[in-house]
Design a protein around this motif. Sequence first.
Motif, short mmCIF file in Angstrom:
data_model
loop_
_atom_site.label_atom_id
_atom_site.label_comp_id
_atom_site.label_asym_id
_atom_site.label_seq_id
_atom_site.Cartn_x
_atom_site.Cartn_y
_atom_site.Cartn_z
N GLN A 1 24.83 -17.25 -24.92
CA GLN A 1 23.96 -16.52 -23.99
C GLN A 1 22.50 -16.87 -24.22
O GLN A 1 21.72 -17.03 -23.27
CB GLN A 1 24.20 -15.02 -24.14
N ASP A 2 22.12 -17.01 -25.48
CA ASP A 2 20.73 -17.36 -25.79
C ASP A 2 20.40 -18.76 -25.30
O ASP A 2 19.30 -19.02 -24.77
CB ASP A 2 20.48 -17.24 -27.29
N ALA A 3 21.35 -19.69 -25.45
CA ALA A 3 21.14 -21.05 -24.97
C ALA A 3 20.99 -21.06 -23.45
O ALA A 3 20.15 -21.79 -22.90
CB ALA A 3 22.31 -21.94 -25.40
N LEU A 4 21.78 -20.24 -22.75
CA LEU A 4 21.70 -20.20 -21.28
C LEU A 4 20.45 -19.48 -20.80
O LEU A 4 19.95 -19.75 -19.70
CB LEU A 4 22.96 -19.51 -20.73
N PHE A 5 19.91 -18.57 -21.61
CA PHE A 5 18.62 -17.96 -21.29
C PHE A 5 17.54 -19.04 -21.25
O PHE A 5 16.66 -19.05 -20.38
CB PHE A 5 18.27 -16.89 -22.34
N GLY A 6 17.65 -19.98 -22.18
CA GLY A 6 16.65 -21.04 -22.25
C GLY A 6 16.70 -22.00 -21.08
O GLY A 6 15.71 -22.68 -20.78
N ARG B 1 11.18 -23.71 -22.67
CA ARG B 1 10.19 -24.76 -22.44
C ARG B 1 10.83 -26.06 -21.98
O ARG B 1 10.24 -26.81 -21.21
CB ARG B 1 9.39 -24.97 -23.73
N ARG B 2 12.06 -26.33 -22.43
CA ARG B 2 12.74 -27.56 -22.06
C ARG B 2 14.02 -27.29 -21.26
O ARG B 2 14.89 -28.14 -21.17
CB ARG B 2 13.06 -28.39 -23.31
N GLY B 3 14.13 -26.09 -20.70
CA GLY B 3 15.30 -25.76 -19.89
C GLY B 3 15.37 -26.59 -18.62
O GLY B 3 14.34 -26.90 -18.00
N THR B 4 16.57 -26.95 -18.21
CA THR B 4 16.73 -27.83 -17.05
C THR B 4 16.34 -27.16 -15.73
O THR B 4 16.11 -27.85 -14.74
CB THR B 4 18.19 -28.32 -16.94
#
Length: 720
Positions: free
Chosen positions: A631-636, A641-644
Motif C-alpha cells: 500500500q505504501d509503494a502504491l501511495f508513491g 517524487r518518482r511515482g509513474t
Amino acid sequence: MAFNNLSRRAFIKAMLASLALSACGAPKSGQEGALEKLSTSLAGGPTPTPTLAPTPTSLPSADGVAQAYLQAWQRGDFAATYRLLSPSSRRQLGSRQFAAAYQNAARQSTAINIQAQLQSLLAEGPQATATFHSQWQTALFDALEADHVMRLRFEEGRWGIDWQPTLILPQLGHGVTLTLLEDRPERGEILDVQRQILASNEPVITVGVVPALIPASDRPELIEQLAPIVGVNASEIEEKITTSPPNWFVPLGDIDFDTSVAYLDLLAAMPGVERRPHPLRVYPQAETGAHLVGTLGGIPAAQAEAYYAQGYNGDELVGLTGVEGWGEAFLAGKRGGKLLTISPKGETLAELASAQPVPGGNISLSIDTELQQRAELILGARRGAIVVMEPTGFVKAMASYPRFNPNDFAAGIDAETWSQLLDNEDRPLVNRAAQGAYPPASLFKIVSMAAAMEKLGWSPEREFYCSGTWDGLGENFPKKCWLETGHGRINLKDGLTQSCDVVFYEVGLALHREDPLLLPEMARAFGFGRPTGIQGIDETGGVVPDNEWKMEALGEAFFDGDAVNMAIGQGYLLATPLQVSQMMAVVSNAGLLYRPQIVQQLSSRNSGDQFFRPEQVNQVPVSPESWDIIQDALFGVAHGRRGTAREAFAGIEYVVIGKTGTAETIIDAPHAWFAGYSPADPPEIVIVVMLENAGEGSKEAAPLFRLMLESYFDWLGKGG
C-alpha cells in the motif's frame, strides 16, 4: 410258420414276465389295457398310422404392442409409435400429422413429462380393446390425469393400434383441438439504487379483427383502411383473416397510444375491429447502463425445449443478456391461463385446467444512474471501460464504450439494426468492463511483489540494478525496461512504485525456478483466471497461464521466458477491468476478497424482499506487514517524487493508492490502465480505467481516473 408261431408265443411270454417283474406286484391302472393292445397288435399285424384332427391356430398376444406404444409415447419417440399403428390407420394418417398431433398437445398443455400405464386388455379374435391411464406433469397446471380406451386389430399378420385422437386425451375427438389461452403477467421492473427506472413497461395497442363479425361486403374497404394504420400490407391482412378461425381475434399490428387516440373514431366504426392493450418493454435511460440492464430477444432455438418446459409458448421475447437475461425467471413471473378444447367451428367445448398467473418481481441494482452517466461522460467516445466499485464488492457504475440502445430490442430488433451492430468492428454489444480480456500489464506487479515477499521471503529493501536492459535469460534474449535509461540501483518496494520492469523480470524468473506454480497460484488467489461470479453481468474469466494451460492450448511447455513476461503482466496473461477492480479491492481490504455484485435487492409480491450483502470469498495469503509495504509503494505512484503517475495527480486533494499499466499489443498502440482506490484509510471507492489502444497508462488512463474520482466525491457532496 410253426417256428414263427412258436417264436411269437415265446416273445409274448417273455414280455409278460418282464412287465410283471418290473411292476413288483399287481399291474397299475392302464397296464392291463396296454398289454392287451400289445398282444392284439402282435397277433393281428401292424398298427395303422393315426390321423390328427384339425384345430384353430391362436393369434399372438396384443399386450406387447399396446405396452410398446405407451412406452414410446412416454419417450417422445413418435416414429416408433407410428410404426405400431394398424395398416389401416397409417393409410389414413401421415407420420408428420400424427407426430404433430402429440407435439401440439404437449406444447399447449405445457407438458414436461407424460406417464402412461396399461391397465387391461381383452382380445376377441382379430379385435382387442385395452384401457390405460395417463398422467401429464405440466409447467403451468396441476397434473392432468385421464383414462383412455385403445382399440387394436390383427391385420396383415400383426397387431396394430386403430388410432384415434382420444388416445392423446379423451376429450379430443376428430376435429377438436387443444388450445392454451394464456394469461401473461406483466414483466417486473429493473431499478437503480435510488429506485430510478432502468427497465419498465408501457402499454401499446394491438389492433385486430374477429373475421366472423366483418360483413363480406365491407371487408375489402376495411382492409384497405386498416393497412396504413397498422403498417401491414393489405394482402398480408387478407391472408391472416382468411387462414384464421372466424370467431377468433386475429392480431394485425401494434400502434402506440397516441396513434390509437388519433384513429379512435375510425377504428370504433369498423365492424369486427378490436383494440387490445398489452405491455411493451421500455428503457427510459436509453444507452445509459445498457450493457448492465441487458436486452430482450426471441427464444434461442438451442434453448427452446428448456423454455417450453418452463411454460413458455415459444413466441415470447425473453431476457438474453445482462440483468434481463440473468433475472428472466424472476422478472417474467409465471404464466397463467386456461387449457381449452375447441370445436371445428372455433367454439369452446370444455375447460380442462386453469392456473392463475404469478406477477414478475422487481430487481434493484447497486448502480446509481447519475454516477453511471458521469462515468460514461468521462469515458466519452474512447473504446474502453470504467468500473466504480465499493471495496466490499458492490458496483456503483460500470461504463463501456461503444454502447447500444436496448429499446431497439424491446419489440424484436429489425434486421438492418441487428446487422449494423454485428458488423461494427468496435463491437458495441461487448461489455468491455467484464467481457473484454486484456494483458493487465504493470498492474499485475502488485501480485508478483506479494508472491516474492510471501513465497520467496524477499525483503522490500532487496536491491536490484536496472540499466534499461536485462539479460537474465541469456545474452541472446535481452529484454528492455520501459525506462530506456534504466532506474539504476533500486529496491523491490521502489520497483513497484516506479514500475521497473527489470526488478520484476528477476521476480518472475526466481519464482518460476523455485516452483512454476507459485505465481499462477498467487494470481488465482487474487481472483484472476476465473469469472468473478458477479450476478446479472455476462463476463469472461480471463487467463492465468501455467504449464498445464500452455500444453493444452499450444502444445508446449511453460518456459522461463513465459514466467518473466507474466510477472510484468504481459505474455499470455489476460484479465478484465472487473477482475482488476477486484484485485484493487483486495489491496484496499488488506487481503479480503469480495465477490463483485450489482444485484442489490429482489422484490416479489408473493415472497417479499431479498437483500444481498457483501460476500467474502477468499483471504489472500499475504501478511499484514506485506500489505502495508504494498500500500505504501502504491501511495508513491500518485504522490511520490518518482511515482509513474505523479503528474496526473499533482495538486489533488484526495489520497490515491494506485498503479499505472501500459499493456503492449502486437499490432496497435498499447492499452492504457490505471487502477486505484481512495482514500487510504478507510477506503471508500475503487476505480479502474482501461482504454483500448490509447497509449501510456500514466498519460491517458490516470487523468481519467482523477476525473472519475473527483466526480465521485462531488456526487457524494464531498467535492471542494
